[in-house]
Design a protein around this motif. Structure first.
Motif, PDB file in Angstrom:
ATOM      1  N   PHE A  97       1.489   5.118   0.142  1.00 44.43           N
ATOM      2  CA  PHE A  97       0.940   6.441   0.460  1.00 44.43           C
ATOM      3  C   PHE A  97       1.765   7.560  -0.171  1.00 44.43           C
ATOM      4  CE2 PHE A  97      -1.304   4.268   3.882  1.00 44.43           C
ATOM      5  CZ  PHE A  97      -2.448   5.024   4.061  1.00 44.43           C
ATOM      6  N   LEU A 104       0.875  -1.173   0.000  1.00 49.53           N
ATOM      7  CA  LEU A 104       0.000   0.000   0.000  1.00 49.53           C
ATOM      8  C   LEU A 104       0.909   1.218   0.000  1.00 49.53           C
ATOM      9  CD1 LEU A 104      -3.057   0.793   0.322  1.00 49.53           C
ATOM     10  CD2 LEU A 104      -2.567   1.091   2.737  1.00 49.53           C
ATOM     11  N   PHE A 120      -8.522   4.666   3.491  1.00 46.28           N
ATOM     12  CA  PHE A 120      -7.451   3.848   2.910  1.00 46.28           C
ATOM     13  C   PHE A 120      -7.705   2.362   3.129  1.00 46.28           C
ATOM     14  CE2 PHE A 120      -5.025   2.491   6.599  1.00 46.28           C
ATOM     15  CZ  PHE A 120      -5.351   3.428   7.564  1.00 46.28           C
ATOM     16  N   HIS A 146      -8.417   0.481   0.027  1.00 51.40           N
ATOM     17  CA  HIS A 146      -7.248   0.019  -0.729  1.00 51.40           C
ATOM     18  C   HIS A 146      -6.657  -1.241  -0.088  1.00 51.40           C
ATOM     19  CE1 HIS A 146      -7.090   3.642  -3.257  1.00 51.40           C
ATOM     20  NE2 HIS A 146      -7.441   4.302  -2.170  1.00 51.40           N
ATOM     21  N   LEU A 147      -6.688  -1.286   1.257  1.00 54.90           N
ATOM     22  CA  LEU A 147      -6.209  -2.501   1.926  1.00 54.90           C
ATOM     23  C   LEU A 147      -7.104  -3.687   1.562  1.00 54.90           C
ATOM     24  CD1 LEU A 147      -5.181  -1.267   5.500  1.00 54.90           C
ATOM     25  CD2 LEU A 147      -3.694  -2.348   3.827  1.00 54.90           C
ATOM     26  N   LEU A 194      -6.229  -5.153  -1.662  1.00 52.89           N
ATOM     27  CA  LEU A 194      -5.061  -6.041  -1.544  1.00 52.89           C
ATOM     28  C   LEU A 194      -5.429  -7.384  -0.940  1.00 52.89           C
ATOM     29  CD1 LEU A 194      -2.266  -3.598  -0.247  1.00 52.89           C
ATOM     30  CD2 LEU A 194      -2.511  -4.529  -2.553  1.00 52.89           C
ATOM     31  N   GLU A 214      -1.224  -0.976  -4.342  1.00 47.59           N
ATOM     32  CA  GLU A 214      -2.340  -0.032  -4.308  1.00 47.59           C
ATOM     33  C   GLU A 214      -1.802   1.343  -3.943  1.00 47.59           C
ATOM     34  OE1 GLU A 214      -5.954  -0.033  -4.423  1.00 47.59           O
ATOM     35  OE2 GLU A 214      -5.615  -1.804  -5.650  1.00 47.59           O
ATOM     36  N   TYR A 215      -2.290   2.361  -4.622  1.00 51.43           N
ATOM     37  CA  TYR A 215      -1.866   3.732  -4.349  1.00 51.43           C
ATOM     38  C   TYR A 215      -2.940   4.456  -3.548  1.00 51.43           C
ATOM     39  CZ  TYR A 215       1.708   2.932  -7.865  1.00 51.43           C
ATOM     40  OH  TYR A 215       2.772   2.421  -8.555  1.00 51.43           O
ATOM     41  N   VAL A 216      -2.539   5.104  -2.459  1.00 49.87           N
ATOM     42  CA  VAL A 216      -3.469   5.946  -1.706  1.00 49.87           C
ATOM     43  C   VAL A 216      -3.066   7.391  -1.963  1.00 49.87           C
ATOM     44  CG1 VAL A 216      -4.428   6.531   0.538  1.00 49.87           C
ATOM     45  CG2 VAL A 216      -3.583   4.224   0.113  1.00 49.87           C
TER      46      VAL A 216
END
Lengths: 218, 218
Positions: A176, A174, B194, B197-198, B201, A190-192
Motif C-alpha cells: 500500500f 500487497l 484492494f 489485488h489480493l 496474488l 501487487e501495488y495498491v
C-alpha cells in the motif's frame, strides 16, 4: 484450468463478476443470462462469455448461468474458496483501519499477525492482535503459515518491511505504500495506489474540458 | 494530445512512470534512457517508448529523456499539473484516515469538504474540516468548485452517497465501498477495491501450488 496465462485484466473482471453475483444471490437470484450479468457488471456480454470460458464455464443455452455454481467456480479460480493467512506490517492510520476491517473472512482472508518497529506500538492490542517487533517476524510467523504480507508503512520504510517479509519466507506482498520495492523473482508483489484511480478520473475530466464537455446534468 | 483514446492501462502505467521519475528526480537524476527507466518501472523499454509517444514525448536519441520535462509532460497528460478539489462522504475508519492523509496536495488533490449522515459525527472537526450533513451537500459545495467525490461509506449507504454527489453536480466519483453504484452517463466512476489485488496474488499462489512451486528462497 489453473493456467498462469489468464490475463490480469480477466482476473480483475472475475473479481467484479464475483462481487455482483454475490450481491444478486443475496437478493435471491438463482439463474442469470450473460446479457443481464453483463449489464449489472457494466461490461459487454461477449466479454463475460469469453472470460468465463477461460475456466470452462459456458452456462446453459437459453437459460444462462446458475448463480451459486458460477460463484463457486470463480472462487476456485481466484483461489478464494479457502482462507489465506495474512501478516500486516506498519500500524499507522491505514494499517489500523485494515486490522479493524471486518470484511476479510467473507472474502477469503484472515489477518493473523501485525508488526511495527515503533516501540510505543509494540505490545499494543488491535482487533485482537498484539503488535510485534518486525525483527521477531521470522520466528513468529514460522508456525502461522502466512502466505501474504501487507505493507502499510510510510514510503521510506517499505523496502525494509519487504525485506522482513522475504526473510520470513512469505511468498507474496500487497504494497500500500507509494514506494516501488525490490524482491527476489519468486516473490509476487501487487501495488495498491488509489491515486491511479484518481488519475483515471482527472484524465477524463481533462479530456472532457478540452472538448468543451458540459458537465451539467440533463 | 489530450485524446480520449489513450488506453486505460496506459494511464495506469503513466502514473507508475510519474512516481518512479519523481523518486529519481529527488535523487538528482536529470536524464534517463528508456532502458533504465523501463528497468526502474519493471516494464519493457518498447512499452515505455510506445506509451510516451501517445503524448508526443520521444526523448533525445542517444541521450534519453530529460527527467523534469518528462515529469511535467506526464502531469499535464494526467491532469495533475493543477489541484483538483475533492469532497469525501463517509467518515468511518477509512474516511478518517484519508482526511488525515498528507499526500494529497503533492499529487494534485485537496480534500475541501467532508460529509457523514451520523448526527454524532456532524460538526466534528477532522484535519481542519468540519463534518457536514450530506443533506446540505448541494448548498455547501456550490461555491467550492468540487470536481471529485470520494465515497467511503459502508456498502449499503454507497448508492445514497452517490445520489447526493450527483445531485450536487459533482462530475466524477471515486468509490471505495464494495457496492456497485448507478449514476447518469455523464458522471465518471472509478472503483477502488484492494481485494482485486489480493485476488491477483491468490491466483498466482494457487497457480504456483498447482505446479509444485517451491517458495523457499534461493
Amino acid at each position: 484450468m489453473k493456467s498462469k496465462h489468464i490475463p490480469r485484466a480477466t482476473i480483475q473482471r472475475l473479481a467484479v463478476y464475483l462481487q455482483v453475483l454475490e450481491a444478486l444471490h443475496g437478493e435471491g437470484v438463482e439463474v442469470i443470462s450473460s446479457e443481464a450479468l453483463a449489464r449489472a457488471c457494466e461490461v459487454n456480454p461477449s466479454q463475460i462469455r469469453k472470460d468465463l470460458a477461460y475456466f470452462g464455464e459456458f452456462g446453459v443455452r437459453g437459460v444462462g448461468y446458475y448463480v451459486p455454481n458460477l460463484i463457486d467456480s470463480i472462487k476456485v479460480s481466484l483461489g478464494t474458496d479457502r482462507i489465506w493467512r495474512v501478516a500486516l506490517i506498519g500500524v499507522g492510520n491505514l494499517g489500523r483501519s485494515l486490522l479493524r476491517y471486518q470484511g476479510f473472512p467473507k472474502r477469503g482472508f484472515k489477518v493473523v499477525a501485525a508488526f511495527d518497529c515503533d516501540p510505543f506500538k509494540i505490545g499494543e492490542e488491535i482487533a485482537g492482535l498484539e503488535v510485534m517487533c518486525p525483527r521477531r517476524m521470522k520466528e513468529n510467523v514460522k508456525d502461522l503459515s502466512i502466505e501474504i504480507g501487507i505493507i502499510t508503512t510510510p514510503t521510506d520504510r517499505a523496502q525494509r518491511a519487504a525485506n522482513y517479509l522475504v526473510e520470513s519466507n512469505i511468498p507474496s506482498i500487497l504494497n500500500f505504500s507509494a514506494a516501488r520495492i525490490h524482491v527476489p523473482n519468486h516473490v509476487h508483489v501487487e501495488y495498491v495506489d488509489f491515486f491511479h484511480h484518481l488519475y483515471a478520473l482527472t484524465f477524463k475530466l481533462n479530456a472532457g474540458e478540452f472538448q468543451g464537455h458540459d458537465s451539467s446534468p440533463n
